[in-house]
Design a protein around this motif. Sequence first.
Motif, short mmCIF file in Angstrom:
data_model
loop_
_atom_site.label_atom_id
_atom_site.label_comp_id
_atom_site.label_asym_id
_atom_site.label_seq_id
_atom_site.Cartn_x
_atom_site.Cartn_y
_atom_site.Cartn_z
N LEU A 177 0.83 -1.19 0.00
CA LEU A 177 0.00 0.00 0.00
C LEU A 177 0.87 1.25 0.00
N GLY A 178 1.99 1.17 0.74
CA GLY A 178 2.93 2.29 0.71
C GLY A 178 3.46 2.49 -0.69
N ALA A 179 3.83 1.39 -1.34
CA ALA A 179 4.32 1.48 -2.71
C ALA A 179 3.24 2.09 -3.60
N GLY A 180 1.99 1.67 -3.35
CA GLY A 180 0.89 2.24 -4.12
C GLY A 180 0.80 3.74 -3.91
N SER A 181 0.98 4.14 -2.68
CA SER A 181 0.93 5.58 -2.39
C SER A 181 2.04 6.31 -3.13
N VAL A 182 3.23 5.70 -3.15
CA VAL A 182 4.36 6.30 -3.88
C VAL A 182 4.06 6.38 -5.37
N ILE A 183 3.55 5.26 -5.92
CA ILE A 183 3.26 5.23 -7.35
C ILE A 183 2.20 6.27 -7.69
N HIS A 184 1.23 6.36 -6.81
CA HIS A 184 0.15 7.33 -6.97
C HIS A 184 0.73 8.75 -7.01
N ALA A 185 1.65 8.99 -6.09
CA ALA A 185 2.22 10.32 -6.01
C ALA A 185 3.08 10.63 -7.23
N CYS A 186 3.79 9.62 -7.73
CA CYS A 186 4.71 9.84 -8.85
C CYS A 186 4.04 9.63 -10.21
N HIS A 187 2.73 9.60 -10.23
CA HIS A 187 2.01 9.43 -11.50
C HIS A 187 2.41 8.15 -12.22
N HIS A 188 2.19 7.04 -11.57
CA HIS A 188 2.38 5.72 -12.17
C HIS A 188 3.81 5.46 -12.58
N GLU A 189 4.75 6.09 -11.88
CA GLU A 189 6.15 5.73 -12.06
C GLU A 189 6.45 4.58 -11.09
N GLN A 190 7.05 3.51 -11.60
CA GLN A 190 7.34 2.40 -10.70
C GLN A 190 8.83 2.12 -10.56
N ASP A 191 9.64 2.79 -11.35
CA ASP A 191 11.08 2.51 -11.35
C ASP A 191 11.75 3.31 -10.23
N ILE A 192 12.36 2.59 -9.28
CA ILE A 192 12.93 3.32 -8.13
C ILE A 192 14.16 4.12 -8.52
N ARG A 193 14.72 3.86 -9.69
CA ARG A 193 15.86 4.69 -10.09
C ARG A 193 15.41 6.12 -10.38
N ASN A 194 14.10 6.27 -10.68
CA ASN A 194 13.58 7.60 -10.94
C ASN A 194 12.90 8.22 -9.73
N MET A 195 13.14 7.64 -8.56
CA MET A 195 12.52 8.20 -7.36
C MET A 195 13.62 8.81 -6.49
N GLY A 196 13.45 8.75 -5.20
CA GLY A 196 14.46 9.29 -4.30
C GLY A 196 13.96 10.56 -3.62
N GLY A 197 14.34 10.68 -2.35
CA GLY A 197 14.02 11.92 -1.63
C GLY A 197 12.55 12.13 -1.37
N LEU A 198 11.77 11.07 -1.40
CA LEU A 198 10.34 11.25 -1.22
C LEU A 198 9.97 11.49 0.25
N LYS A 199 10.97 11.38 1.11
CA LYS A 199 10.74 11.51 2.54
C LYS A 199 9.97 12.77 2.87
N LYS A 200 10.40 13.88 2.28
CA LYS A 200 9.79 15.14 2.70
C LYS A 200 8.45 15.38 2.03
#
Lengths: 111, 492, 632
Positions: C347-370
């Motif tokens: 569900l957390g991953a879903g929340s992340v994907i939701h926030a990043c507009h259906h991006e699932q590749d963690i290489r394109n994420m980072g710094g989502l803490k804030k």
Amino acid sequence: MSINNYIFLASALFSIGVIGVLTRRNAIIIFMCVELMLNAVNLLLVAFSKMHYLTASVIDHTTKAGTDGQIFVFFIMVVAAAEVSVGLAIIVMMYRNIHSVDVNFLNRLKH
Amino acid sequence: MDPRNVIVTFPELLLWFPLLSGLIVLLLNKGDKAKNWSLVFSVITLTISVVSFMFTDAKWRPLNQVSYFWLPQIGSSFALMLDGAGRILCFLTAFAYPVIFLTTYKTKYKNPNIFYGLMLLTQSGLIGVFCAMDALVFYFFWELALVPVYFLASIWGGEKRIQATWKFFIYTFTGSLLLLVGIIYVYLHTTNSTFSLFSFYNAHLTAAEQNGIFWLFFVAFAIKMPIFPFHTWQPDTYEQSPSAVTMVLSGIMVKMGVFGLIRWLVPVLPLAVKHFDHVVIGLSVVGMIYASCIAIVQDDLKRLVAYSSIAHIGLMCAAVFSNSESGIQGVLIQMFNHGINIIGIWVVVEMIERQLGTRKISMLGGLAQKSPVLATLLVIVALANIALPLTNAFVGEFLIFNGLFKFSGWYTALAAISIILAAVYTLNMIQKVFYGETNSITVSAKDIGANEAIMLSVIVVAIFVVGVFPKPFFELSNDTVINFLSKLSGGK
Amino acid sequence: MSKIVFLVPLIPFFGFLINGLGRPVISKSSAAIVGSGSVLISFILSVILFVNVKNGHGGVFNGFDFISVGKLQIPFSFQVDQLSSLFLLIITGIGFLIHVYSAAYMHEEKPADYARYFAYLNLFVFSMLLLVMGSNFVIMFMGWEGVGLCSYLLIGYWFKNNDYTNAAKKAFIMNRIGDLGFLLALFWMIQQFGTLNFAEVFSKAGSMPSNTAALTGITLLLFLGATGKSAQIPLYTWLPDAMAGPTPVSALIHAATMVTAGIYMIARSNVLYTLAPVTQGVVAVIGLATAILAATIALKQNDIKKVLAYSTVSQLGYMFLGLGVGAYTASVFHVMTHAFFKALLFLGAGSVIHACHHEQDIRNMGGLKKYLPITHITFLLACLAIAGIPPFSGFFSKDAILIGAYEHSPILFWVGLIGSLMTAFYMFRLYAMTFLGKFRGTHEQEHHLHESPFAMTFPLIILAVLSTVGGFLGVPELFAKDANWLEKFLSPVFEVSETKMPPHELPHSTEYVLLGITIVLVVVFIGWAIAKFRNYQKTEVEETGFGKILQNKWYVDEFYNAIIVKPLNKFSWFLDSIVEKSGIDGIVNGIGKFVNYSSRQLRLLQSGQVGAYILMMVVAALFFFIIQLFVK
């Protein structure tokens, strides 16, 4: 007279009839050859009939053995007479239609 | 109502009514009249069949059997009876016809009076086969069911109909003649020289004789079912026949073969059955895998369903020879299930073809977007066809496999591989026809009409009712099963 | 009580009917209310049942006769005991949270699809409840195939995409292979015991000697079913592909509930397994091998859901290890805690994907803490739980399994430990790459980053609490006497097995040492992972060598493709075009052609020449004459 003589004669007649039917093309001759074969059979029938009667009458002189053979002959003669009348009529019709009595012209049966 | 004062019995009604109505329809003028009348007649037949379920009790016996004076010189009487299995299959026949007529209602046939008349005649023949208690009567109706189907397929069929139906006719007719020879042979060895079923059951046949006759009977039934390797007429015929005829062929007619095994082969020749059980079950199992594999690579929807049907029938045939109560009970219920499931699938195929003009899987796609109701109903029917639990086929196949397992675990394991293959081709079909994006052909597709949706829903409801609550069926067919097993164990 | 028992599965079923049949007309909000509400009611009823069971009022509740043929009686009845009531709580509880979450997550869907989604979810809950509540193997099998079907439908929920429908198909077919084993086991049991009711089967089996061929065969076949449903070697490859479905589905079906069905089944039939030590060995080895294999693959995956999928496979492997060494309670415990933290991770991953507009590749994420504070905290708690840091729930359950393995054989423990170190490593790699460092996505994505709505964070918070404290249900003997509540609660279920198994009691000192080593190593690995990946930079360098093999998942998919899929297609093609068309049909048509040909030849005899006919006649007459002469 031995029965063999009759058999030889009948066989000879029959063979002549067969060969005649097979080799001749004239319908009338074929017809005659057929009659020859029939008569060969008639001859045999009479011969055997007589032979049976003679052997059986030695034991019982009131016997009727062999009479049926003679009766067959009459049947065959009657049938042959009927056949001749129909057969000749066919040949006459054939001659009227194709002006020939050669059977090789009659090959439409296969159709 | 007193059971002793019977005016007319159920087998008579079920048999003569379609025959008469067929003749009446044949005499009607062209036009929609024939279509409507035959629909009405078939609904009446269905009603009769439903009513007959209220009189299954032993005390109603006079209502369920009848025997006419027919050919006493040779010991044959026109004997008919409705027992459990017969009743179920008569119901299947009676149920299938209105469904077929309604779902193909929009299809136009030339000379509709002849078409519908022949259809009804076939129905009469089929019911006759399921009711016959006399070998000669059985043979008579066996042929009566075949001949109209030949004309139906060869007049109203597809492009290569002449070739396909010719093959179908010659093939099944060869089988029929073998059957006739077998029947006469057994007849000559009955103790009282009659064609009645019971004197057949008690015929004096040595083991060697039974083994010989076995093949005469078996080949006839195997062609009809069909069992590998006697099956090649079937895909061609299904492909070329009009859909209504295909439904009759695959929904009901193939059951004639299975039914023949149950009523006329196994109890008559118990010794031969014991002798050849491995051969037959082996053939059936090989055929199941074979047909399932071929179904995977079919592109034509009708051929795909045809091969899937061969696999399912193979399973039933194997179970008949497994000599177990569970197996035979499973076959009886599965005959009904397979009938309605496959008719449901044909209905969908017919709708797709009528609307889009093609049955090629490779040319379809994305239909789920355009016709969601059709897609949903097809998915349910297709999953029932691969025996998902809570659908009707699960009950049947569970019992069948259980019976087969009692016979041999290895055959069961092999046969069960076809379950996986069935999932492969069914899901492939669903995916390629219904999922994905639409293409130029399917973009114009519409959803199905109300009458088709209702007919399919009826089938779906039947699927779930039998799948969840099969007990009434078991009670119905119990008498047949007990009879069957007692004959088989008597032959030990 | 009996009414409640039947209402528990029926209410989600009614929810399914309402959403499924009312699909064209139902509005989005009512679909969500029906969908979630039915599961909520079910959950409340489950709580009532659970309390009842706890007070000793469980039992078997009969519905109606399903199949009764001869001696074989299969009733449609439900069994509510300690094990099933525990699973009921997990299924309906987590199910409800995920329904609520879905209501927000799926809000972009069209109303008809939205209703379809909830219909499928409710159908899934219904099937899963059948699976755990059935009082015989057939009802269990119904649920077993039912959840497989729902999984198929939900993986292929976005059916326009061919990849997704392929994944759905693959899942269904692989499950079917397992189901085949399950089914054969059922028939074998019918033959062996004459019944499929749990109570009778287990009591009859209990009186059998250990290690018979029948029991070994039955349990192996059942285990084949479990490998399909619970994604173990050799049938695990469908699960990572199943991530094609919507993320809440992955959380519910492919992490928390359905995939644990295999564990439930084996725990349920623990008597059979205890009596079949050979199978137990196989279960343990397969479980451990799967755990290690999946963990190695997870090390190199870059799709957030794929990492979690492999982690699920790996954790399921641990559960099977536990079952294989006879630590049934520990496995069930791990099912429970895993349901908490893995659902939370998804569900957390879903929340992340939701926030990043259906991006699932963690290489394109980072710094989502804030940007996603709640998601971040809950995700971190879940990571700590799965890595096995005390006092989070995963620590207790995983520890129980590993200790059980040690009692059986130390090698199992050490290999298992390696796996759990890898778990810690890849989870914190995932955590670090997602939440730490700088955002690496596009500028536009960064602009849209936002915390998810309350309907999504609420389940996260609940699950985070459960993941944190859930472990205290099963505190081992080591820390406090009689603190293991779960073991006491479940003991009636495993009673028979306990008496059959040789007692193992590890000295407390050994246990302390093992625990200490484990914790220290895990912390080291976590630190290593965070240090290595907290400032991850995208590189274009291709993986080489071993890394490449791992990234390509040991090429197992390709291997299966080459040895099963392709040969099957080739074989089918061969049968169709060679054997069928030229062979069998060729023979049939050949007979026809032969008759045709010979008729044509025979017709030539009919020449129409009278002479020829007579000749034939004479020849035939002679022929028969000669025969007559010689054959006498």
